[in-house]
Design an enzyme around this catalytic site. Structure first.
Site, PDB file in Angstrom:
ATOM      1  N   GLN A 120      -1.634  -5.598  -5.693  1.00 55.67           N
ATOM      2  CA  GLN A 120      -0.476  -4.876  -6.214  1.00 55.67           C
ATOM      3  C   GLN A 120       0.437  -4.441  -5.073  1.00 55.67           C
ATOM      4  O   GLN A 120       0.051  -3.632  -4.236  1.00 55.67           O
ATOM      5  CB  GLN A 120      -0.994  -3.652  -6.972  1.00 55.67           C
ATOM      6  CG  GLN A 120       0.080  -2.700  -7.411  1.00 55.67           C
ATOM      7  CD  GLN A 120      -0.526  -1.491  -8.078  1.00 55.67           C
ATOM      8  OE1 GLN A 120      -0.994  -1.588  -9.199  1.00 55.67           O
ATOM      9  NE2 GLN A 120      -0.555  -0.368  -7.400  1.00 55.67           N
ATOM     10  N   SER A 123       3.326   0.420  -3.182  1.00 54.10           N
ATOM     11  CA  SER A 123       3.621   1.454  -2.185  1.00 54.10           C
ATOM     12  C   SER A 123       4.296   0.868  -0.946  1.00 54.10           C
ATOM     13  O   SER A 123       4.023  -0.262  -0.550  1.00 54.10           O
ATOM     14  CB  SER A 123       2.332   2.143  -1.735  1.00 54.10           C
ATOM     15  OG  SER A 123       1.829   2.926  -2.773  1.00 54.10           O
ATOM     16  N   GLU A 238      -3.558   2.315 -14.801  1.00 51.84           N
ATOM     17  CA  GLU A 238      -4.371   2.580 -13.621  1.00 51.84           C
ATOM     18  C   GLU A 238      -5.332   3.734 -13.871  1.00 51.84           C
ATOM     19  O   GLU A 238      -6.434   3.749 -13.364  1.00 51.84           O
ATOM     20  CB  GLU A 238      -3.460   2.903 -12.437  1.00 51.84           C
ATOM     21  CG  GLU A 238      -4.221   3.117 -11.136  1.00 51.84           C
ATOM     22  CD  GLU A 238      -3.303   3.272  -9.932  1.00 51.84           C
ATOM     23  OE1 GLU A 238      -2.090   3.459 -10.130  1.00 51.84           O
ATOM     24  OE2 GLU A 238      -3.818   3.211  -8.815  1.00 51.84           O
ATOM     25  N   GLU A 371      -1.559  16.459  -6.143  1.00 46.81           N
ATOM     26  CA  GLU A 371      -0.355  17.260  -6.386  1.00 46.81           C
ATOM     27  C   GLU A 371       0.511  16.624  -7.478  1.00 46.81           C
ATOM     28  O   GLU A 371       1.033  17.307  -8.359  1.00 46.81           O
ATOM     29  CB  GLU A 371       0.448  17.408  -5.086  1.00 46.81           C
ATOM     30  CG  GLU A 371      -0.208  18.330  -4.044  1.00 46.81           C
ATOM     31  CD  GLU A 371      -1.517  17.796  -3.476  1.00 46.81           C
ATOM     32  OE1 GLU A 371      -1.674  16.556  -3.394  1.00 46.81           O
ATOM     33  OE2 GLU A 371      -2.392  18.611  -3.123  1.00 46.81           O
TER      34      GLU A 371
END
Lengths: 401, 382
Positions: A120, A123, A238, A371
């Site tokens: 994938q 990022s 995911e 977060e």
């Protein structure tokens, strides 16, 4: 394929009969695994909720657990599938949702049998939690696209045949628009994979450099400029990977700490005893929560608890592995192996407590940081107001980078 | 380590029961009404208890032939959740859970006493300090002599409104479980931290008593009553935590500071997200404890079921006590100034949560119980 009419008439007994019929003609004990999986795909028993001819039967998704359990009962559990997680968990549902009939016919079956490995390309060094900020450019040139940029944290890139790739195709519109999603052939010219060594010493992940990589427009997944919507489908899949199998009490990392405690009485202190018991309680609470979610899914009532499972798991792993080192005292100051190498999968059991401690630090970063997950829970589950967005109406090219 | 698969969901019947209990409580005992009530002469709402008993709440896990609803402890746990959500001042824990379970576990001798409790006609209390953990030694505060009891027990829940007391006492021939008319004892209310749950000191002076179990059977009945109590108390704690979370989330959406709802600040929303995760986990643990308790009650001879009930009750108390206290503390903090006032009901929940965290054993004691049950022995420091 010998099948009765599928669709609405399917129920658990009917699926069990289909499994039995498949095992009749393909004895799992003597059939090669890939061949068996191909037959299972053709019989619509790969993903029962996929359409007929594409690995499924158009059945309710909840019935997949029935099929998996039945194969397991008959002694067929596929092995060596760790390298397929991206393909099975993320590429397949995205290709199903957005792929053309040609794309679905080309990619789903070899993906399922394990013949083709996927990775994938999402990022980037400047776009992690803020994925929509990504800047890998794709520029149209007739019937192909020319891609330039750098991706990072790509597991399996060094083994993958194909990648799901998100790019920037229009820098003049706000960041969530102007993105386009592709299927990238990892053997194409201009794709360079470099290992990325992490704090454990090994390289599970890669950096992927894309230099003038040419991708045919037929490899585009979803409409031009719709890449964010397609990526959302991938990302939603995911985090829903809650297995169909109940976990035993004291499974996972707590078993390692409990085993040390039971077998090494000389290491015991009152403070460590209390710390261990607290984590034992937390681990059992997390297990029961996952078990409750599993039971909810089995009766077709998924709850929002899924979004918390990964979050709770990462915190627990970090705390238990930290305790494990303290529990071992002097031995906790040792490490097993700093050799720079490429592991096949993440196997905690085979590694030292020091590795457990260091590797678990990635758990609260990979697949969405804790977060970000807290924001998601607060906004989507509790309905609290969203973050103030300063980049919402600004063209991507004008954002500070 | 083997364990039976526990059903952690709510059945339709349980959800219907929840709906009827909730609607009755919302109508008759909203938090504002409880707040007004705690300053009156009688905190316990006996009229509300009669109405709840009318829909079967007092005798849920009691068999129909003994005058109950013939349901189970899973259903009782759902009721406990709803009572916790309202910090309802009714004698559910003392009478319907602790005393009734002790009598049910005592056996045939006690059957005659149960029907009045199951219908809500009479209220009972189990005469032990509410802080007693399930694994505690058999209490010796009360002595039995010639069919009469003498001694004093502190911190007894729901004794103030009890008609009947179920009393563990030790006589010349060992431990026994006795039934005493409340009129034969002296019940003195004390000032309790939890304003909504009256505690009392109970003194016996040669009080006439009837023995319903003796020896090992008495010890087992007491232990099982406290274990079931711990499981159901965790359900009440879940209800307290849910109220605190929901109320605080609603407040964080409407309260504005610095030109934004306070719930848009990450410092606030992350704390609420953490709390939601903890409450979700608490729900799974509470359902596990209720299911294990129900299974043990259904088959009293099954030693493995009894062990699982003890384990899951200890787990629930070790985990959920902290969640409920945290939720109530966060409710006070995140409500800011208003959260610190008497007029806002948050303090009722804080007091209930902290008091519940001590009731039937602190989390620390339950962790030690788990240490024994799952073979993680204590350190021997030389």
């Amino acid at each position: 394929m010998t099948t009765a009419p599928a669709g609405a008439s399917l129920d658990a007994p009917a699926l069990r009969r289909r499994v039995a019929a498949l095992v009749e003609t393909h004895d799992p004990a003597t059939t090669d695994q890939r061949e068996f999986l191909a037959a299972r795909f053709d019989a619509g028993l790969a993903w029962v909720h996929f359409p007929e001819g594409e690995g499924g039967l158009g059945a309710p998704r909840s019935l997949q657990a029935v099929v998996d359990q039945e194969f397991e009962r008959l002694g067929f559990v596929p092995t060596g599938r760790e390298g397929l997680v991206i393909g099975l968990g993320m590429a397949a549902p995205t290709i199903l949702a957005f792929g053309t009939p040609e794309q679905r016919a080309r990619y789903l079956k070899p993906l399922y049998t394990g013949e083709e490995v996927w990775c994938q390309l999402f990022s980037e060094p400047g776009a992690g939690s803020d994925l929509a900020a990504l800047g890998t450019r794709a520029v149209r040139d007739g019937d192909t696209w020319v891609v330039n940029g750098q991706k990072v944290w790509t597991s399996l890139a060094h083994r993958a045949h194909f990648a799901i790739l998100v790019t920037r195709t229009d820098p003049d519109v706000p960041k969530h628009k102007g993105m386009t999603y592709f299927i990238c052939d990892m053997s194409a010219d201009g794709v360079e994979v470099r290992p990325l060594r992490q704090l454990t010493g090994e390289a599970e992940f890669n950096e992927v450099y894309l230099t003038d990589v040419r991708i045919p427009d037929s490899q585009r997944l979803g409409a031009e400029g719709e890449g964010w919507r397609v990526a959302q489908t991938t990302l939603m899949n995911e985090r829903v990977a809650i297995g169909g199998h109940p976990e035993p009490r004291e499974g996972g990392l707590i078993a390692v700490a409990a085993h040390i405690w039971r077998t090494r009485p000389e290491l015991r202190t009152p403070g460590l005893h209390d710390a261990l018991l607290r984590l034992w309680v937390e681990a059992e609470a997390a297990r029961l929560t996952k078990e409750r979610l599993r039971q909810q899914l089995a009766v077709g009532q998924p709850g929002p608890e899924g979004s918390a499972a990964k979050f709770a798991f990462s915190r627990l792993n970090q705390e238990i592995s930290g305790l494990e080192l303290e529990l071992l005292g002097e031995e906790g100051m040792l490490y097993d192996d700093w050799t720079f190498r490429r592991p096949e999968g993440v196997s905690l059991a085979a590694r030292s407590p020091g590795f457990h401690y260091l590797r678990s630090k990635g758990n609260s970063i990979e697949g969405g940081t804790s977060e970000i997950l807290r924001n998601i829970i607060a906004e989507r589950v509790l309905g609290l107001p969203g973050e103030i967005r300063v980049d919402k109406d600004v063209a991507w090219k004008d954002l500070p980078k | 380590m083997s364990e039976k698969r526990l059903d952690l969901l709510y059945t339709e019947v349980e959800q219907e029961l929840r709906a009827s209990v909730r609607s009755l409580l919302e109508d008759k005992s909203p938090p504002e009404a409880v707040l007004a009530r705690v300053e009156g002469d009688q905190v316990t709402d006996t009229a509300l208890w009669k109405e709840l008993a009318g829909i079967g709440v007092a005798g849920l896990p009691v068999a129909e032939e003994l005058g109950g609803a013939g349901a189970g402890l899973r259903e009782s746990a759902v009721v406990a959740e709803e009572l916790g959500r309202c910090v309802a001042p009714v004698p559910f824990l003392g009478s319907a859970v602790l005393a009734t379970t002790a009598l049910l576990e005592a056996g045939a001798e006690a059957e005659g006493d149960i029907a009045a409790l199951a219908s809500g006609e009479a209220v009972a209390a189990l005469a032990v300090p509410l802080a007693t953990p399930p694994g505690a030694a058999f209490p010796e505060a009360v002595r039995a002599e010639d069919g009469a009891l003498s001694g004093t027990v502190t911190g007894v829940v729901d004794a103030v409104t009890a008609d009947v007391l179920v009393v563990p006492a030790v006589g010349p021939d060992g431990p026994g479980l006795y039934v005493v008319e409340a009129a034969a004892a002296r019940v003195s209310p004390v000032v309790s931290l939890d304003l909504t749950r009256p505690l009392a000191e109970v003194a016996f002076t040669a009080s006439a008593a009837r023995r319903v179990a003796s020896g090992e059977a008495a010890g087992r009945a007491l232990r099982r009553a406290l274990t079931a109590g711990a499981a159901l108390l965790s359900a009440e704690q879940l209800g307290v935590a849910e109220w605190a979370l929901e109320t605080t989330v609603a407040y964080a959406k409407t309260r504005h500071q610095f030109g934004r709802p306070i719930g848009s600040f990450q410092a606030v929303k992350h704390r609420l997200a953490d709390l939601w995760v903890a409450v979700s986990q608490a729900r799974a643990v509470v359902r596990g404890a209720a299911s294990a308790a129900a299974a043990a009650r259904q088959d009293p001879g099954d030693a493995e079921a009894a062990r699982e009930a003890e384990l899951n009750a200890a787990l629930a108390q070790a985990f959920v006590s902290g969640v409920a206290v945290k939720a109530a503390e966060e409710a006070v903090q995140l409500h800011g100034g208003i959260g610190f006032t008497w007029e806002h009901p948050a303090h009722l929940y804080l007091k209930r949560a902290k008091s519940d965290a001590i009731a039937l054993g602190t989390a620390d004691r339950h962790r030690l119980a788990l240490a024994r049950l799952v073979d993680l022995p204590a350190a021997e420091v030389g």
